[in-house]
Every structure is written in structure tokens, then in C-alpha cells.
Write a protein that holds these residues in place. Structure first.
Motif, PDB file in Angstrom:
ATOM      1  N   ALA A 239      -3.006   2.966   7.912  1.00 27.23           N
ATOM      2  CA  ALA A 239      -3.769   4.162   8.272  1.00 27.23           C
ATOM      3  C   ALA A 239      -4.809   4.547   7.233  1.00 27.23           C
ATOM      4  O   ALA A 239      -5.636   5.416   7.470  1.00 27.23           O
ATOM      5  N   MET A 240      -4.795   3.886   6.073  1.00 25.07           N
ATOM      6  CA  MET A 240      -5.630   4.396   4.979  1.00 25.07           C
ATOM      7  C   MET A 240      -7.119   4.097   5.148  1.00 25.07           C
ATOM      8  O   MET A 240      -7.953   4.690   4.476  1.00 25.07           O
ATOM      9  N   TRP A 241      -7.482   3.203   6.048  1.00 22.12           N
ATOM     10  CA  TRP A 241      -8.864   2.698   6.062  1.00 22.12           C
ATOM     11  C   TRP A 241      -9.880   3.754   6.426  1.00 22.12           C
ATOM     12  O   TRP A 241     -10.986   3.776   5.877  1.00 22.12           O
ATOM     13  N   ALA A 242      -9.508   4.624   7.352  1.00 28.24           N
ATOM     14  CA  ALA A 242     -10.467   5.672   7.744  1.00 28.24           C
ATOM     15  C   ALA A 242     -10.828   6.535   6.540  1.00 28.24           C
ATOM     16  O   ALA A 242     -11.999   6.857   6.314  1.00 28.24           O
ATOM     17  N   THR A 243      -9.815   6.880   5.742  1.00 24.08           N
ATOM     18  CA  THR A 243     -10.078   7.700   4.561  1.00 24.08           C
ATOM     19  C   THR A 243     -10.913   6.931   3.543  1.00 24.08           C
ATOM     20  O   THR A 243     -11.858   7.466   2.958  1.00 24.08           O
ATOM     21  N   LEU A 244     -10.582   5.671   3.367  1.00 27.78           N
ATOM     22  CA  LEU A 244     -11.320   4.854   2.397  1.00 27.78           C
ATOM     23  C   LEU A 244     -12.802   4.792   2.761  1.00 27.78           C
ATOM     24  O   LEU A 244     -13.678   5.082   1.943  1.00 27.78           O
ATOM     25  N   VAL A 245     -13.069   4.463   3.999  1.00 26.94           N
ATOM     26  CA  VAL A 245     -14.469   4.305   4.438  1.00 26.94           C
ATOM     27  C   VAL A 245     -15.188   5.657   4.397  1.00 26.94           C
ATOM     28  O   VAL A 245     -16.297   5.767   3.875  1.00 26.94           O
ATOM     29  N   TRP A 297       0.547   8.580  12.439  1.00 29.64           N
ATOM     30  CA  TRP A 297       1.526   9.060  13.412  1.00 29.64           C
ATOM     31  C   TRP A 297       1.587   8.131  14.623  1.00 29.64           C
ATOM     32  O   TRP A 297       2.618   7.940  15.234  1.00 29.64           O
ATOM     33  N   MET A 298       0.428   7.551  14.967  1.00 29.06           N
ATOM     34  CA  MET A 298       0.362   6.682  16.130  1.00 29.06           C
ATOM     35  C   MET A 298       1.051   5.343  15.870  1.00 29.06           C
ATOM     36  O   MET A 298       1.790   4.857  16.726  1.00 29.06           O
ATOM     37  N   VAL A 299       0.794   4.747  14.693  1.00 22.32           N
ATOM     38  CA  VAL A 299       1.363   3.423  14.433  1.00 22.32           C
ATOM     39  C   VAL A 299       2.820   3.524  14.010  1.00 22.32           C
ATOM     40  O   VAL A 299       3.546   2.543  14.031  1.00 22.32           O
ATOM     41  N   LEU A 300       3.222   4.726  13.628  1.00 23.80           N
ATOM     42  CA  LEU A 300       4.591   4.935  13.158  1.00 23.80           C
ATOM     43  C   LEU A 300       5.620   4.414  14.162  1.00 23.80           C
ATOM     44  O   LEU A 300       6.588   3.750  13.781  1.00 23.80           O
ATOM     45  N   ILE A 301       5.386   4.711  15.436  1.00 19.06           N
ATOM     46  CA  ILE A 301       6.359   4.352  16.466  1.00 19.06           C
ATOM     47  C   ILE A 301       6.597   2.838  16.459  1.00 19.06           C
ATOM     48  O   ILE A 301       7.733   2.371  16.407  1.00 19.06           O
ATOM     49  N   ALA A 302       5.485   2.090  16.475  1.00 15.04           N
ATOM     50  CA  ALA A 302       5.614   0.635  16.514  1.00 15.04           C
ATOM     51  C   ALA A 302       6.294   0.120  15.248  1.00 15.04           C
ATOM     52  O   ALA A 302       7.149  -0.769  15.303  1.00 15.04           O
ATOM     53  N   ILE A 303       5.927   0.704  14.118  1.00 22.34           N
ATOM     54  CA  ILE A 303       6.452   0.178  12.859  1.00 22.34           C
ATOM     55  C   ILE A 303       7.931   0.524  12.690  1.00 22.34           C
ATOM     56  O   ILE A 303       8.728  -0.329  12.280  1.00 22.34           O
ATOM     57  N   GLU A 304       8.311   1.742  13.072  1.00 21.75           N
ATOM     58  CA  GLU A 304       9.733   2.118  12.978  1.00 21.75           C
ATOM     59  C   GLU A 304      10.577   1.225  13.877  1.00 21.75           C
ATOM     60  O   GLU A 304      11.685   0.827  13.516  1.00 21.75           O
ATOM     61  N   LEU A 305      10.000   0.934  15.021  1.00 16.27           N
ATOM     62  CA  LEU A 305      10.690   0.070  15.976  1.00 16.27           C
ATOM     63  C   LEU A 305      10.992  -1.285  15.337  1.00 16.27           C
ATOM     64  O   LEU A 305      12.101  -1.806  15.424  1.00 16.27           O
ATOM     65  N   LEU A 306       9.985  -1.836  14.673  1.00 15.58           N
ATOM     66  CA  LEU A 306      10.156  -3.155  14.062  1.00 15.58           C
ATOM     67  C   LEU A 306      11.077  -3.085  12.846  1.00 15.58           C
ATOM     68  O   LEU A 306      11.884  -3.966  12.618  1.00 15.58           O
ATOM     69  N   ALA A 307      10.923  -2.004  12.068  1.00 14.70           N
ATOM     70  CA  ALA A 307      11.667  -1.923  10.810  1.00 14.70           C
ATOM     71  C   ALA A 307      13.091  -1.424  11.037  1.00 14.70           C
ATOM     72  O   ALA A 307      13.870  -1.352  10.098  1.00 14.70           O
ATOM     73  N   GLN A 308      13.423  -1.045  12.278  1.00 11.07           N
ATOM     74  CA  GLN A 308      14.745  -0.485  12.570  1.00 11.07           C
ATOM     75  C   GLN A 308      15.014   0.756  11.725  1.00 11.07           C
ATOM     76  O   GLN A 308      16.129   1.015  11.316  1.00 11.07           O
ATOM     77  N   SER A 309      13.948   1.486  11.434  1.00  7.06           N
ATOM     78  CA  SER A 309      14.098   2.743  10.716  1.00  7.06           C
ATOM     79  C   SER A 309      14.475   3.794  11.741  1.00  7.06           C
ATOM     80  O   SER A 309      13.813   3.901  12.772  1.00  7.06           O
ATOM     81  N   PRO A 310      15.554   4.551  11.515  1.00  3.40           N
ATOM     82  CA  PRO A 310      16.064   5.424  12.572  1.00  3.40           C
ATOM     83  C   PRO A 310      15.195   6.649  12.851  1.00  3.40           C
ATOM     84  O   PRO A 310      15.603   7.784  12.641  1.00  3.40           O
ATOM     85  N   GLY A 311      13.994   6.402  13.315  1.00  2.00           N
ATOM     86  CA  GLY A 311      13.094   7.501  13.680  1.00  2.00           C
ATOM     87  C   GLY A 311      12.774   7.426  15.163  1.00  2.00           C
ATOM     88  O   GLY A 311      13.478   6.778  15.933  1.00  2.00           O
TER      89      GLY A 311
END
Lengths: 364, 275
Positions: A239-245, A297-311
Motif C-alpha cells: 500500500a505504500m506506493w501511493a504515498t511514496l509517489v 484495507w482493501m488488500v488486507l482481506i486477500a493477505i490475511e486469507l493467505l497468511a492465515q492471520s485470524p482477521g
């Protein structure tokens, strides 16, 4: 006599006039309840729920028809009738597996809220049960026993919020300083530009895999649960790229007039950066941070799903895999919760932005 | 504050006694060339101009003739291609607070209050003064431009005219040797422009800072200046003509407009511009 009458009349007229003026002013000053502002959103919400209801009903009918017809051709009229009756009675064994209706979703909301209290009670019981043991363990220098039972929906949301904030902070501390540095130096900008352009469009899934490879190797031999670590780092990097640019653009495009003022006054480099360049690029930096937070917040869902983080990501995926009669409506509840929290996060950022920067931006 | 006033008082008193004034600003054979894809474009060539201490010079000429280029070269914001610019005999090296600039756009930092904007320069020029002294200087000049009620207003909340007042205060507060004004009132409506001209000339009468001002407005040029410098149209612009304005100071708009020579001056300038 005549005269006095006319005078009193005109006085009466004056009074009337005066009252009218006062009334008109009062009317003008009392905040005329802007019904449009309330009614229009209410109408649109009702319309939304109506369309949703009709759509869900149509999908349900389609599924029922298909299954009843299938029963008819496979098992005959009696089985078809039984199935039809079963669907009509809305029994838990005869549920459709399609888009849930608003009422089903509302029922799930209530289930999840009740579940929260159940889990809360469970935790309390667990705490009371283990209090004595834990006190002993702590006294002996051992780690206390912690609750590892079922998490409530609220716990899941909190876990997701923690992940997104950690990821956002990581993005902030990486992207803002780098953005400022490359904004100030055209040479560095050219040097790093290819890197930004290549990594910016990389998908969250790939970021997760990359972070997973690295973190797994770094933490080799330790047995601790690193799903939180992996997921927040992935969220941050993604998510950091928008802020960087945006930071780089903001810093490199400061109004030429301001720079001229700095030159005429012979401000030192640090003063120029902190008194002129940074304040003037704050609006753009904040726009970047807002995008970063919403992307996180948007990518969180996909990443938690993959990481099996209980969110929330894992919650949605597990409900989908579970396939119980209620799971579809729970997914929809999660969707609304995700949307509403995303909206609140954006408002939160907008409020901070308006507090610290000079040009007020409207939230769209 | 009282020290400041006393100081300026002395200057105004002693000013008439000095017969031969010092040469403040000296432009010699000034040349400016912009490289373009089609070859070199000579904006200014062989431009010579001497400006004495405590003189107010306005520069008038057609749009695009190179007035702003010349002024930004004096400010040090634009490179000199040929010739030289010296202040009190010393060639200039880049921009510096000895040459204060009032830009066409107010160029205030919109996130700062008017006081902070003025202090930005004051802190830089008087680093050894105490905080209270620097505050006093900034406030003194803001009062002079009529902003005593707006010290703590954000620059972005001020009107264009008010912002330019802060710009004037900021330029005078750093006590420059030369004041450069690049059409400072060009963006204002005529009423506000008149007000600001009065404010400018009032402060200037006290401070007598050598001033070079670009303007498009013939009346403004005459009202403010000791000399009006007319520039020829570019390319290769240079000084075309110089008109001495012999009105007594301090001036008011009324006495200037009613002066016998006013229309002669005005005709001179318009003839030059229409030529």
C-alpha cells in the motif's frame, strides 16, 4: 377624531409590518431543516435494500426451481413435491446457497452479536478458571496460559484493524522519508524511478509470497506465530506506493513563488525543507496517505486469507469453505463491516488532513 | 518600535541635506539571452541604468519587453548572461535579503499567519535580535500596512489586497538596500490598487529604501516615481527614455493630479508607449 383613527390604523399597519419583518427574519434564521439532505439518502438506502431483496428472491427462486426440476426428472413427482415443501418451510436442511436476502443478513448480524457475548463469557470463565494456575506460573517465571478458544467477530475485526494500522505505519515510515528525499533530488528520482514503476503494480498476493519467503527464512527455528508479522509487512509494502509517489511529486513541485521567497530570504536548506517545502506538500502527502490507507484495507482481506492471520480475510474465507446455511449471510455482513470501516478510516484521515494542512479538501 | 521610528525620523530629516547621493544600483551593459531550439533569443542587450540611493524608479514598457527579466536578474533569481549588476559598487552574487522583492502574486505561505510570514524574513535578517524584538519589528510593519487586527490570521484567509499588504510588510521588514517590485498591484482591482499605492508611498516616505518598480499603469508610474524609465520593446530591449518627475514629496494623489506638469508627463509616457 378622524385623524386619530387614521393614525391608529397606520400604527396598526406598522405593527403588522414589524411583526412580519420579525417573522420573516426568524424564518430565515431558524435552520430550515434541509429535508432533501435527509430524505434523498433514506430513499436511496430503501431502494438499495428493495433491489437487493428482489434480486436475492429471484436468485433463490431460480435455484429452487432448478433443484425441484432436477428432483422431478431424477426421482419423480413425490420427491419434487417434498423438496418444494421443504424449501417453503425454510428448514435448515433445505436452504439455498445463493445471495442471502437482507433479512437473512440481519439475522446473521444478530447471531454474530450474540456470539460476541457468548465468547466474552467464555473468556471470563477461562480467566477465572486459570487465575490461580496463572498466578502460580507467573510466580514460577513461566508464561501464563492464554485463551486460545474461538474468537468472536469483534476480535476478528480488531485483529484486522491492528494489522492494517501496523501496515499503514510501516508504509508511512518507509514512503514519506523516501518520498521527500527523492522529491528533493532529481538525480535520486531518476535512479529510483524504475524501481517504483516496476514494484508499484505488483499484486498483493505476490507481495505476500515475497514477504513470506523472507520472513520465514529470517525467523527460521523459532516456533512463534508469524502470521501477523507477515500480513502487516505485506500490507504495508503493497500500500505504500501511493504515498511514496505523492510525497515525491508534492516535494518536487512546490510553487515556484515560495522557492523564490526562500531564495531571496536566503533560508538555509533545512529551514527551506521544514518551513516551506514540507508544509506546502502536505496536502499531496495526505492524499497519498489516504489512498495508502484505503489500499491497505482493501488488500488486507486477500493477505490475511493467505497468511492465515485470524482477521476478516480468514473469516470470509473460512465461512465460504464452511458452506453452512448461514455462511453466505455472514460473508455479506463481513463485506458491510469492511466497507463501513474503510469509509470511517478515510474520514478519519480526511479530518487529520484538514487539521494539519492549509487547503481544505472535500471528502468524496 | 520607538527606536525604529526615531531612526526613520532621522533619515527623513537629514535626507534633504545630502546633495550628492550615492550610486546604489548599477546595471552595466546588461545582457540576457535565452537559448531556444531556433537559436538564441536576446531579451536584453546593452542595458545601462544607474539608480541613486533613496531614489524611487518605475519601469514601464510593453508586455514581454523584458522588464520582469531585468528585475529578476537584479533580484539574483535569473542568471546574468553578460554585463554586470552591482549594489553599492559590489557585484551581486545570487539572491539575497539586501534586495527585497515584492512579487506580482503575494507569494505568502498560505499555511502561516501574516505575522509568521513577516517573521520568516525578519528571523533570517536579524538572527541576533531577541524573539521579542523580532516580533516587534514584524508587528510594526504589519501595523504600517494597516493589518494590526490580522496578525494571527492565516494568509489563506486574507483577501488578495490584504495578502499583498503582508507582502509589502515582509519586504520592508527585512530592511533591504534595494526594494524590487514586480507589478505588485497588477492583480488588484483599481480601488484596492489606489489604497495600496498610498500605503506603499507612506512607508517609503519614512524608510526611503531605493526602489525599482515595474508597472503597466502610467498614472501609478508617475505618482510613485522620481524617475520613470521607459524600456523599448524586445527583443534586444534597452532603456528607451527616462523621464524625471519633479513633484515634491510627500505627495498626495490630489496634489499630483492637480499639478500643472502632470498631463505633460502623462503625454510623454503615452507617446513613448504608443510609438
Amino acid at each position: 377624531m378622524k385623524q386619530s383613527v387614521t393614525v391608529s390604523k397606520s400604527e396598526e399597519a406598522k405593527w403588522l409590518e414589524g411583526i412580519k419583518v420579525v417573522l420573516s427574519k426568524l424564518q430565515f434564521k431558524t435552520p430550515t431543516f434541509n429535508l432533501k439532505k435527509i430524505i434523498v439518502p433514506v430513499i436511496s438506502i430503501v431502494a438499495f435494500i428493495g433491489i437487493w431483496y428482489l434480486g436475492a428472491e429471484a436468485l433463490r427462486q431460480r435455484e429452487i426451481n432448478f433443484r425441484v426440476e432436477k428432483a422431478l426428472t431424477d426421482q419423480g413427482q413425490a420427491a419434487a413435491n417434498a423438496l418444494q415443501a421443504c424449501f417453503a418451510s425454510n428448514e435448515s436442511t433445505c436452504q439455498t446457497n445463493t445471495l442471502p436476502s437482507p433479512t437473512q443478513v440481519w439475522a446473521s448480524v444478530i447471531t454474530l452479536v450474540n456470539d460476541y457475548y457468548v465468547v466474552k463469557q467464555d473468556k471470563l470463565d477461562f480467566k477465572n478458571k486459570t487465575a490461580a494456575v496463572n498466578a502460580k506460573r507467573i510466580a514460577a517465571g513461566k508464561a501464563p496460559i492464554v485463551y486460545t478458544g474461538r474468537a468472536s467477530f469483534v476480535d476478528i475485526v480488531i485483529r484486522s484493524l491492528k494489522t492494517v494500522f501496523a501496515g499503514f505505519l510501516l508504509a508511512f515510515f518507509i514512503a514519506v522519508p523516501i518520498g521527500i528525499v527523492i522529491g528533493l533530488s532529481p538525480t535520486l528520482r531518476n535512479a529510483i524511478n524504475w524501481f517504483i514503476q516496476i514494484f508499484k503494480p505488483v499484486s498483493p498476493v505476490v507481495w505476500y509470497l515475497l514477504v513470506f519467503m523472507i520472513v520465514k527464512t529470517l525467523l527460521i527455528g523459532t516456533s512463534s506465530d508469524n502470521s501477523f508479522l507477515i500480513s502487516f509487512i505485506s500490507v504495508g509494502l503493497c500500500a505504500m506506493w501511493a504515498t511514496l509517489v505523492n510525497t515525491a511529486v508534492g516535494v518536487s513541485t512546490v510553487d515556484k513563488d515560495y522557492i523564490n521567497v526562500a531564495k531571496v530570504l536566503k533560508l538555509g536548506q533545512l529551514q527551506k525543507i521544514f518551513k516551506i517545502i514540507l508544509p506546502s506538500s502536505l496536502p499531496l502527502i495526505f492524499t497519498g496517505l489516504r489512498i495508502t490507507l484505503s489500499v491497505a484495507w482493501m488488500v488486507l482481506i486477500a493477505i490475511e486469507l493467505l497468511a492465515q492471520s485470524p482477521g476478516l480475510g480468514t473469516f470470509v474465507w473460512e465461512e465460504f469453505q464452511n458452506g453452512s446455511s448461514e455462511s453466505n449471510s455472514k460473508i455479506i455482513v463481513a463485506m458491510f463491516v469492511i466497507g463501513i470501516i474503510g469509509f470511517l478510516l478515510d474520514r478519519f484521515m480526511l479530518t487529520i488532513q484538514n487539521m494539519v494542512s492549509f487547503n481544505k479538501s472535500e471528502g468524496i | 518600535m520607538s527606536i525604529l521610528e526615531a531612526e526613520t525620523h532621522i533619515i527623513t530629516q537629514t535626507a534633504p541635506e545630502i546633495e550628492t547621493k550615492e550610486l546604489m544600483l548599477d546595471l552595466k551593459n546588461l545582457k540576457k539571452v535565452y537559448p531556444t531550439p531556433k537559436g538564441e533569443y536576446v531579451v536584453l542587450e546593452d542595458l545601462n541604468l544607474q539608480i541613486m540611493k533613496e531614489e524611487f524608479v518605475t519601469i514601464i514598457g510593453h508586455s514581454g519587453c523584458g522588464k520582469t527579466t531585468m528585475l529578476s536578474m537584479i533580484a539574483g533569481l535569473n542568471e546574468i548572461t553578460g554585463g554586470s549588476i552591482s549594489v553599492l559598487g559590489k557585484p551581486i552574487k545570487g539572491p539575497g535579503p539586501d534586495r527585497g522583492v515584492i512579487f506580482q502574486a503575494p507569494s505568502l505561505m498560505p499555511w502561516m499567519t501574516s505575522l509568521q510570514n513577516v517573521l520568516l524574513g525578519v528571523n533570517q535578517v536579524f538572527p541576533h535580535a531577541t524573539k521579542a524584538q523580532r516580533n516587534d519589528i514584524a508587528k510594526y510593519y504589519l501595523q504600517k500596512v494597516g493589518l494590526e487586527d490580522a496578525f494571527h490570521k492565516k494568509a489563506s484567509d486574507l483577501s488578495q489586497g490584504m495578502q499583498q499588504r503582508v507582502g509589502i510588510a515582509r519586504a520592508f521588514a527585512i530592511k533591504p538596500k534595494v526594494l524590487l517590485l514586480d507589478e505588485p498591484f497588477g492583480m488588484l482591482d483599481s480601488l484596492t490598487r489606489g489604497e495600496l499605492q498610498d500605503i506603499l508611498i507612506e512607508i517609503w516616505n519614512k524608510e526611503k529604501i531605493t526602489a525599482v518598480m515595474i508597472t503597466h499603469d502610467v498614472d501609478e508610474a508617475i505618482f510613485l516615481a522620481d524617475r520613470v524609465v521607459m524600456m523599448t520593446s524586445g527583443p534586444k530591449a534597452k532603456i528607451g527614455d527616462v523621464l524625471e518627475i519633479d513633484f515634491e514629496r510627500p505627495r498626495t494623489r490630489k496634489t499630483v493630479l492637480e499639478h500643472d506638469d502632470y498631463y505633460r508627463y502623462r503625454k510623454h509616457l503615452i507617446d513613448f508607449l504608443e510609438h
